[in-house]
Design a protein around this motif. Structure first.
Motif, PDB file in Angstrom:
ATOM      1  N   LYS A 108     -56.288 -34.784 -27.835  1.00 23.81           N
ATOM      2  CA  LYS A 108     -57.061 -33.119 -27.811  1.00 23.81           C
ATOM      3  C   LYS A 108     -58.479 -33.364 -27.948  1.00 23.81           C
ATOM      4  CE  LYS A 108     -56.393 -30.059 -31.555  1.00 23.81           C
ATOM      5  NZ  LYS A 108     -56.271 -29.947 -33.056  1.00 23.81           N
ATOM      6  N   ALA A 109     -59.087 -33.876 -28.277  1.00 20.53           N
ATOM      7  CA  ALA A 109     -61.122 -33.888 -28.672  1.00 20.53           C
ATOM      8  C   ALA A 109     -61.162 -33.984 -26.240  1.00 20.53           C
ATOM      9  CB  ALA A 109     -61.691 -34.736 -28.902  1.00 20.53           C
ATOM     10  N   GLU A 110     -60.423 -34.936 -25.993  1.00 20.46           N
ATOM     11  CA  GLU A 110     -60.402 -35.254 -24.744  1.00 20.46           C
ATOM     12  C   GLU A 110     -60.126 -33.831 -23.953  1.00 20.46           C
ATOM     13  OE1 GLU A 110     -58.417 -38.648 -24.169  1.00 20.46           O
ATOM     14  OE2 GLU A 110     -60.097 -39.718 -25.010  1.00 20.46           O
ATOM     15  N   THR A 111     -58.917 -33.832 -24.579  1.00 16.39           N
ATOM     16  CA  THR A 111     -58.036 -32.123 -23.657  1.00 16.39           C
ATOM     17  C   THR A 111     -59.092 -31.340 -23.696  1.00 16.39           C
ATOM     18  OG1 THR A 111     -56.035 -33.245 -23.503  1.00 16.39           O
ATOM     19  CG2 THR A 111     -56.228 -30.856 -23.499  1.00 16.39           C
ATOM     20  N   ARG A 112     -59.138 -30.726 -24.796  1.00 20.25           N
ATOM     21  CA  ARG A 112     -60.679 -29.765 -24.730  1.00 20.25           C
ATOM     22  C   ARG A 112     -61.840 -29.691 -24.498  1.00 20.25           C
ATOM     23  NH1 ARG A 112     -61.472 -30.745 -30.160  1.00 20.25           N
ATOM     24  NH2 ARG A 112     -59.777 -30.093 -30.776  1.00 20.25           N
ATOM     25  N   ASP A 113     -62.133 -30.969 -24.355  1.00 25.49           N
ATOM     26  CA  ASP A 113     -63.848 -31.401 -23.266  1.00 25.49           C
ATOM     27  C   ASP A 113     -62.919 -31.246 -21.899  1.00 25.49           C
ATOM     28  OD1 ASP A 113     -65.123 -31.955 -25.400  1.00 25.49           O
ATOM     29  OD2 ASP A 113     -64.710 -34.579 -25.795  1.00 25.49           O
ATOM     30  N   TRP A 114     -61.945 -31.570 -21.440  1.00 23.24           N
ATOM     31  CA  TRP A 114     -61.432 -31.794 -20.118  1.00 23.24           C
ATOM     32  C   TRP A 114     -61.876 -29.534 -19.598  1.00 23.24           C
ATOM     33  CZ3 TRP A 114     -57.366 -29.478 -18.156  1.00 23.24           C
ATOM     34  CH2 TRP A 114     -56.797 -29.086 -16.701  1.00 23.24           C
ATOM     35  N   LEU A 115     -60.839 -28.950 -20.388  1.00 22.48           N
ATOM     36  CA  LEU A 115     -60.384 -27.536 -20.444  1.00 22.48           C
ATOM     37  C   LEU A 115     -62.501 -26.730 -20.631  1.00 22.48           C
ATOM     38  CD1 LEU A 115     -57.490 -27.143 -23.145  1.00 22.48           C
ATOM     39  CD2 LEU A 115     -57.328 -26.720 -20.027  1.00 22.48           C
ATOM     40  N   ASN A 116     -63.110 -27.565 -21.481  1.00 20.67           N
ATOM     41  CA  ASN A 116     -64.160 -26.401 -21.077  1.00 20.67           C
ATOM     42  C   ASN A 116     -64.724 -26.869 -19.769  1.00 20.67           C
ATOM     43  OD1 ASN A 116     -64.145 -24.867 -23.664  1.00 20.67           O
ATOM     44  ND2 ASN A 116     -64.437 -27.206 -24.886  1.00 20.67           N
ATOM     45  N   SER A 117     -64.841 -28.211 -19.346  1.00 24.18           N
ATOM     46  CA  SER A 117     -65.337 -28.381 -18.381  1.00 24.18           C
ATOM     47  C   SER A 117     -64.569 -27.446 -17.079  1.00 24.18           C
ATOM     48  CB  SER A 117     -65.563 -29.769 -17.490  1.00 24.18           C
ATOM     49  OG  SER A 117     -64.423 -30.359 -17.233  1.00 24.18           O
ATOM     50  N   VAL A 118     -63.654 -27.301 -17.040  1.00 27.83           N
ATOM     51  CA  VAL A 118     -62.665 -26.758 -16.081  1.00 27.83           C
ATOM     52  C   VAL A 118     -63.126 -25.755 -16.214  1.00 27.83           C
ATOM     53  CG1 VAL A 118     -60.827 -25.536 -15.896  1.00 27.83           C
ATOM     54  CG2 VAL A 118     -60.738 -27.745 -15.278  1.00 27.83           C
ATOM     55  N   VAL A 119     -63.423 -24.295 -17.452  1.00 27.35           N
ATOM     56  CA  VAL A 119     -64.128 -23.459 -17.823  1.00 27.35           C
ATOM     57  C   VAL A 119     -65.415 -22.803 -16.893  1.00 27.35           C
ATOM     58  CG1 VAL A 119     -65.021 -21.698 -19.691  1.00 27.35           C
ATOM     59  CG2 VAL A 119     -62.962 -22.476 -19.234  1.00 27.35           C
ATOM     60  N   SER A 120     -66.034 -23.614 -17.519  1.00 21.83           N
ATOM     61  CA  SER A 120     -67.864 -23.894 -17.178  1.00 21.83           C
ATOM     62  C   SER A 120     -68.122 -24.542 -15.452  1.00 21.83           C
ATOM     63  CB  SER A 120     -68.748 -26.100 -17.504  1.00 21.83           C
ATOM     64  OG  SER A 120     -69.646 -25.345 -17.277  1.00 21.83           O
ATOM     65  N   GLU A 166     -59.038 -19.924 -21.833  1.00 23.88           N
ATOM     66  CA  GLU A 166     -59.284 -19.412 -22.976  1.00 23.88           C
ATOM     67  C   GLU A 166     -58.515 -19.439 -23.863  1.00 23.88           C
ATOM     68  OE1 GLU A 166     -62.228 -16.833 -22.231  1.00 23.88           O
ATOM     69  OE2 GLU A 166     -64.005 -18.641 -22.255  1.00 23.88           O
ATOM     70  N   SER A 167     -56.630 -18.965 -23.670  1.00 27.27           N
ATOM     71  CA  SER A 167     -55.804 -19.145 -24.589  1.00 27.27           C
ATOM     72  C   SER A 167     -54.789 -20.539 -24.556  1.00 27.27           C
ATOM     73  CB  SER A 167     -55.457 -18.065 -24.080  1.00 27.27           C
ATOM     74  OG  SER A 167     -54.371 -18.238 -23.447  1.00 27.27           O
ATOM     75  N   LEU A 171     -54.419 -22.405 -28.432  1.00 27.49           N
ATOM     76  CA  LEU A 171     -52.914 -22.817 -28.204  1.00 27.49           C
ATOM     77  C   LEU A 171     -53.202 -24.487 -28.830  1.00 27.49           C
ATOM     78  CD1 LEU A 171     -50.844 -21.314 -26.489  1.00 27.49           C
ATOM     79  CD2 LEU A 171     -50.928 -20.524 -28.593  1.00 27.49           C
ATOM     80  N   LEU A 172     -54.548 -24.451 -28.047  1.00 23.56           N
ATOM     81  CA  LEU A 172     -54.591 -26.648 -28.485  1.00 23.56           C
ATOM     82  C   LEU A 172     -54.736 -26.810 -30.093  1.00 23.56           C
ATOM     83  CD1 LEU A 172     -54.387 -29.223 -27.052  1.00 23.56           C
ATOM     84  CD2 LEU A 172     -56.853 -28.999 -26.421  1.00 23.56           C
ATOM     85  N   ASP A 173     -56.151 -25.569 -30.280  1.00 23.96           N
ATOM     86  CA  ASP A 173     -56.779 -25.553 -31.281  1.00 23.96           C
ATOM     87  C   ASP A 173     -56.102 -25.557 -32.480  1.00 23.96           C
ATOM     88  OD1 ASP A 173     -59.216 -26.985 -30.047  1.00 23.96           O
ATOM     89  OD2 ASP A 173     -60.073 -25.132 -30.047  1.00 23.96           O
ATOM     90  N   ASN A 174     -54.842 -24.818 -32.226  1.00 20.19           N
ATOM     91  CA  ASN A 174     -54.283 -24.744 -33.287  1.00 20.19           C
ATOM     92  C   ASN A 174     -52.698 -25.435 -33.526  1.00 20.19           C
ATOM     93  OD1 ASN A 174     -55.484 -22.392 -34.243  1.00 20.19           O
ATOM     94  ND2 ASN A 174     -55.094 -21.519 -32.791  1.00 20.19           N
ATOM     95  N   ASP A 175     -52.911 -26.220 -32.399  1.00 18.42           N
ATOM     96  CA  ASP A 175     -51.713 -27.056 -32.430  1.00 18.42           C
ATOM     97  C   ASP A 175     -50.390 -26.377 -31.528  1.00 18.42           C
ATOM     98  OD1 ASP A 175     -53.161 -28.991 -33.160  1.00 18.42           O
ATOM     99  OD2 ASP A 175     -52.953 -28.772 -35.226  1.00 18.42           O
ATOM    100  N   VAL A 182     -50.823 -30.062 -21.905  1.00 19.89           N
ATOM    101  CA  VAL A 182     -52.157 -28.841 -21.251  1.00 19.89           C
ATOM    102  C   VAL A 182     -51.841 -30.005 -20.270  1.00 19.89           C
ATOM    103  CG1 VAL A 182     -54.661 -28.839 -20.856  1.00 19.89           C
ATOM    104  CG2 VAL A 182     -53.134 -28.396 -23.310  1.00 19.89           C
ATOM    105  N   ASN A 183     -51.895 -31.372 -20.183  1.00 17.20           N
ATOM    106  CA  ASN A 183     -52.108 -32.409 -18.985  1.00 17.20           C
ATOM    107  C   ASN A 183     -51.036 -32.368 -18.105  1.00 17.20           C
ATOM    108  OD1 ASN A 183     -54.227 -33.729 -20.890  1.00 17.20           O
ATOM    109  ND2 ASN A 183     -52.994 -35.381 -21.352  1.00 17.20           N
ATOM    110  N   ASP A 184     -50.040 -31.440 -18.794  1.00 14.16           N
ATOM    111  CA  ASP A 184     -49.051 -30.967 -17.467  1.00 14.16           C
ATOM    112  C   ASP A 184     -49.720 -30.613 -15.829  1.00 14.16           C
ATOM    113  OD1 ASP A 184     -46.703 -32.745 -18.181  1.00 14.16           O
ATOM    114  OD2 ASP A 184     -45.891 -31.091 -19.340  1.00 14.16           O
ATOM    115  N   VAL A 185     -50.107 -29.683 -15.747  1.00 11.57           N
ATOM    116  CA  VAL A 185     -50.958 -28.576 -15.763  1.00 11.57           C
ATOM    117  C   VAL A 185     -52.195 -29.045 -14.934  1.00 11.57           C
ATOM    118  CG1 VAL A 185     -49.379 -26.855 -16.284  1.00 11.57           C
ATOM    119  CG2 VAL A 185     -52.132 -27.144 -16.883  1.00 11.57           C
TER     120      VAL A 185
END
Length: 197
Positions: A108-120, A166-167, A171-175, A182-185
């Motif tokens: 979950k943490a790795e996916t969150r970091d990856w999503l944050n990097s895409v947003v950035s 961001e949404s 959703l990821l943080d709220n399980d 998420v990795n599917d996309v």
């Protein structure tokens, strides 16, 4: 400030030494206080008459809004860290917790970091597009250059994707979404970011 926060964040979760961890957590707390002051300053700037002045490019206001959102994302991350820190090892809550190396939390943490990097990445691309837009000029009444139209569409599309990401983060943080979903996309998003540089 966000980069400094990130580097300390990584140290907190990479160290096994309890004393070091405590020191890094204290540093993290100092850094989040700085970020909160920056956020307050940004809010002041956003409200200022210079930024509200329509002659000043809207990209300045957007850049300030993006910076504020980025700081707020880091504040959310800090809350998680602070909660973990305050949980005593032998309290009911502490004993009920999974071991620190829970693979689901790690994924979950790795996916969150990856999503944050895409947003950035997308936010950086928007900044570049807006800088290029400011350089383009055309006379009123004349047809708008195709590059200008293309840049405006790209900015709009990027902002829509950032909102969706961001949404997904929430959703990821709220399980409500798993890292696997998420990795599917992931490939599609990486391709999108690469093709739109």
């Amino acid at each position: 400030g966000v980069d400094v926060f990130d580097s300390i964040w990584n140290k907190v979760y990479d160290t096994e030494n309890a004393n070091q961890k405590e020191k890094f957590e204290a540093d993290l707390k100092k850094e989040i206080k700085k970020l909160q002051r920056y956020r307050d300053q940004i809010k002041t700037w956003i409200q200022s008459s210079e930024i509200k002045d329509k002659k000043v490019s809207a990209s300045y206001e957007q850049a300030l809004m993006d910076a504020r959102k980025q700081i707020e994302r880091e504040m959310e991350r800090f809350k998680v860290c602070e909660k973990e820190t305050k949980t005593k090892a032998f309290s009911k809550e502490g004993l009920g917790q999974q071991p620190k190396t829970d693979p689901r939390e790690k994924a979950k943490a790795e996916t969150r970091d990856w999503l944050n990097s895409v947003v950035s990445d997308l936010e950086n691309q928007i900044d570049n597009f807006e800088a290029e837009l400011e350089g383009l000029s055309f006379k009123k009444g004349k047809q708008r250059p195709p590059r200008l139209v293309h840049l405006e569409k790209s900015i709009t599309r990027h902002k829509a994707h950032i909102k969706k990401l961001e949404s997904i983060l929430r959703l990821l943080d709220n399980d409500e979404l798993s890292p696997e979903q998420v990795n599917d996309v992931k490939d599609f998003l990486e391709d999108y970011v690469e093709r739109n540089q």
